[in-house]
Design an enzyme around this catalytic site. Sequence first.
Site, PDB file in Angstrom:
ATOM      1  N   ALA A  40       0.798  -1.234   0.000  1.00 49.32           N
ATOM      2  CA  ALA A  40       0.000   0.000   0.000  1.00 49.32           C
ATOM      3  C   ALA A  40       0.827   1.279   0.000  1.00 49.32           C
ATOM      4  O   ALA A  40       0.265   2.372   0.097  1.00 49.32           O
ATOM      5  CB  ALA A  40      -1.000   0.042   1.153  1.00 49.32           C
ATOM      6  N   ALA A  41       2.148   1.175  -0.153  1.00 51.14           N
ATOM      7  CA  ALA A  41       2.951   2.407  -0.225  1.00 51.14           C
ATOM      8  C   ALA A  41       2.561   3.236  -1.447  1.00 51.14           C
ATOM      9  O   ALA A  41       2.387   4.457  -1.356  1.00 51.14           O
ATOM     10  CB  ALA A  41       4.436   2.060  -0.273  1.00 51.14           C
ATOM     11  N   GLY A  42       2.413   2.567  -2.580  1.00 54.21           N
ATOM     12  CA  GLY A  42       2.002   3.280  -3.786  1.00 54.21           C
ATOM     13  C   GLY A  42       0.611   3.865  -3.651  1.00 54.21           C
ATOM     14  O   GLY A  42       0.346   4.992  -4.100  1.00 54.21           O
ATOM     15  N   ASP A  43      -0.297   3.130  -3.022  1.00 53.04           N
ATOM     16  CA  ASP A  43      -1.657   3.630  -2.817  1.00 53.04           C
ATOM     17  C   ASP A  43      -1.649   4.845  -1.899  1.00 53.04           C
ATOM     18  O   ASP A  43      -2.419   5.789  -2.094  1.00 53.04           O
ATOM     19  CB  ASP A  43      -2.531   2.531  -2.216  1.00 53.04           C
ATOM     20  CG  ASP A  43      -2.694   1.335  -3.133  1.00 53.04           C
ATOM     21  OD1 ASP A  43      -2.635   1.522  -4.367  1.00 53.04           O
ATOM     22  OD2 ASP A  43      -2.877   0.217  -2.620  1.00 53.04           O
TER      23      ASP A  43
END
Length: 302
Positions: free
Chosen positions: A251-254
């Site tokens: 979820a880093a990109g999210d």
Amino acid sequence: MDAKVVVVGSLNMDLVARAQRLPRGGETLPGERFFTVPGGKGANQAVAVARLGASVAMIGNVGDDAYGPQLRQALEVEGVDCQGVGECAGVSSGVALIVVDAASQNAIVVVPGSNGLLSPEAVQRYDALLQGADVLICQLEVPADTVAWALARGRELGKTVILNPAPATGPLPQSWYAHIDYLIPNESEAQALTGLPVSDQASAQLAAERLRELGAGQVIVTLGAQGALYVGEQGAGHFPVAAVTALDTTAAGDTFVGGFAASLARGMALPEAIVFGQQAAAISVTRAGAQPSIPYLAELAP
């Protein structure tokens, strides 16, 4: 109050196992920990927008299984408008099977379930949400014709349209690019979209320039610990990030996409919005899980 950001996308229940390393084909490994946590790129990005300072509505589907109410509730407790989240009878909710190793790298298998039934007609039923928004976010975990419709409708309404092309396995349809204000791939996605190798700032810039040639308005390639590479109306630039000790990159990109979109909706200038998204993502990788890892606005430096 109208939602400033609308997310059209996926809701998944993440089934997460932690192990010392990722298994090879045919191999059984002992795991160290298992937990379930609400996820899905669309839902993660909606939570990130809500926690990072902007009002947001979600358009998507859940199944009629035990996970469906849990996925909806996880959004509602964050203040996400869920009137556009439908329930599909006789279908499972989307699930993601995630293995995370000791180095915080992950391998993920996604079963679309109800996400695969999100149709253009379903999104169109909530056109009032799109009309009232400033920013629209899409990803690629729902059917391509639905993404295409949403992108085109966002452009028709004059909204700021963001596409996070994840997971990308090949080039996007050429017709999509003219509808996209901000295309935000990671390294592997930029490589899949262009066929060009992407491993550092220089190669990311070549890929971003290629995506601009194809018609994307502005491109931000996220490079993990190497920061982000921007190519667009304001030229080209690299945005470094401070080093952190990563626990889980899920979820880093999210988190980046949600933080970036929330910043735009709050009227922040583009460079500051990129930095804000990076700061939020840097916090998220120091925590386990998808939605639980996403920080709140108060946690970021003013």
